[in-house]
Scaffold this active site. Structure first.
Site: not given
Ligand SMILES: CC(C)(COP(=O)(O)OP(=O)(O)OC[C@H]1O[C@@H](n2cnc3c(N)ncnc32)[C@H](O)[C@@H]1OP(=O)(O)O)[C@@H](O)C(=O)NCCC(=O)NCCS
Length: 329
Positions: A287, A257, A116
């Site tokens: 993304n 990004h 990215c």
């Molecule tokens: C992926 C992302 C949206 C998850 O959000 P978050 O607030 O960090 O959530 P967590 O990973 O802590 O998960 C919280 C809960 O939601 C759940 N969850 C994950 N994806 C889910 C979805 N699509 N829908 C519902 N629940 C979801 C998880 O399983 C977790 O449940 P648990 O507490 O029972 O284990 C976030 O971490 C993120 O955006 N990270 C960066 C990703 C990124 O930018 N990637 C590209 C880099 S170039």
């Protein structure tokens, strides 16, 4: 804020997006998620999905053609193609080879693999080849089909990634101070496991077993990526501004990004960039990795002389920021 003698000015910009939209409501029907969760945690409402006959190369070629046209040029006038992607057309040869053929370009063509952060890496590379001489005009493309490597059953990634492409034409200018004024590139390879496709390469060649294990899908440790992303965007952007002798108040537009609305907001807040200067389209495209910065740049209401701060981060983990003076186009 001014650049050295020769600069690489952006003289054209173009994008390509698949027609097909994938909404949060459609995802609710496929995996255990909700529109509310996706919007609150990511800010994404829909993303684009490549049709069966669309690929990283076809999208990249369409964006490239649009950028060349926007610059008022013809393909024969492009000396160099630098293409950034994390979802290549195939393992060998480079995606740029396919795009070069599709556009009828001559000259060198190669891919940049910085996930990215790839578009900024590619812009810095092309810019350097222009300002040091030898290349007058370069086409820089960021193109992705992330939906092809996302596990359709993984709710942690399927809601985030989308397809698309963006491109800019960079042209040597000896007379103005447009183009990249400063940049910062970085990588922390110790964090490689946070965002990866394990199979299909030298370490783990494709086999029936890797497919059975799902090792060909994109794996992401979302929470840790999130934590690092905000930090590297802020640090890399700050270094870039310092190198240019600029402050955040000089910045007219922040084009980060487009990974997640919360990452963008947190980084902008820590940098001190007001919301109205932040370009956001993650709600409509998700993304799109190396395509996200040019897709956002193309939608920004830029005018001549504007100072634009670009900053990307991604698998590697890589990061890249650049300060760009927008020229007359
Ligand atoms: C992926 C992302 C949206 C998850 O959000 P978050 O607030 O960090 O959530 P967590 O990973 O802590 O998960 C919280 C809960 O939601 C759940 N969850 C994950 N994806 C889910 C979805 N699509 N829908 C519902 N629940 C979801 C998880 O399983 C977790 O449940 P648990 O507490 O029972 O284990 C976030 O971490 C993120 O955006 N990270 C960066 C990703 C990124 O930018 N990637 C590209 C880099 S170039």
């Amino acid at each position: 804020v001014s650049a050295a003698t020769a600069t690489a000015a952006v003289t054209g910009i173009g994008t390509a997006l698949p027609e097909q939209r994938l909404t949060n409501a459609e995802l609710e029907a496929r995996v255990d998620t909700s529109d509310e969760w996706i919007v609150e945690r990511t800010g994404i409402r829909e993303r684009r999905v490549a049709a069966p006959d669309e690929t990283t190369a076809t999208l990249g070629a369409a964006a490239g053609a649009a950028a060349i046209k926007d610059a008022g040029l013809v393909p024969d006038q492009i000396d160099l193609l630098v293409l950034a992607t994390a979802t290549p057309e195939q393992p060998v040869p480079s995606t740029s080879a396919f795009v070069q053929d599709a556009l009828g370009l001559r000259g060198g063509a190669f891919d940049v693999g910085a996930a990215c952060a790839g578009f900024v890496y590619a812009m810095v590379t092309a810019s350097a080849l222009i300002t040091t001489g030898g290349v007058d005009t370069a086409l820089v493309v960021g193109s992705e089909t992330l939906t092809r490597i996302v596990d359709p059953n993984d709710r942690g990634t399927v809601v985030i990634f989308g397809d698309g492409a963006g491109a800019v034409v960079l042209q040597r200018s000896d007379t103005d101070d447009t183009g990249l004024l400063a940049w910062d590139l970085g990588c922390d390879g110790s964090a490689a496991a946070l965002l990866q496709v394990r199979a299909g390469g030298s370490r783990l060649p494709t086999s029936a077993q890797t497919v059975a294990d799902g090792a060909h899908w994109l794996h992401m440790e979302g929470r840790e990526v999130f934590r690092r992303a905000v930090r590297v965007v802020v640090e890399s952007s700050t270094r870039t501004l310092a190198k240019a002798g600029a402050t955040v108040d000089d910045v007219d537009w922040f084009v980060p990004h487009q990974a997640n609305r919360r990452i963008i907001d947190a980084a902008a807040r820590r940098l001190g960039v007001p919301t109205e200067k932040v370009v956001v389209n993650v709600d409509r495209y998700g993304n799109t990795s190396a395509a996200s910065i040019p897709l956002a740049l193309a939608e920004a209401p830029l005018k001549e002389g504007d100072l634009v701060l670009l900053s990307g981060f991604g698998a590697g983990m890589t990061w890249a920021s650049a300060l760009l003076r927008w020229g007359e186009r």
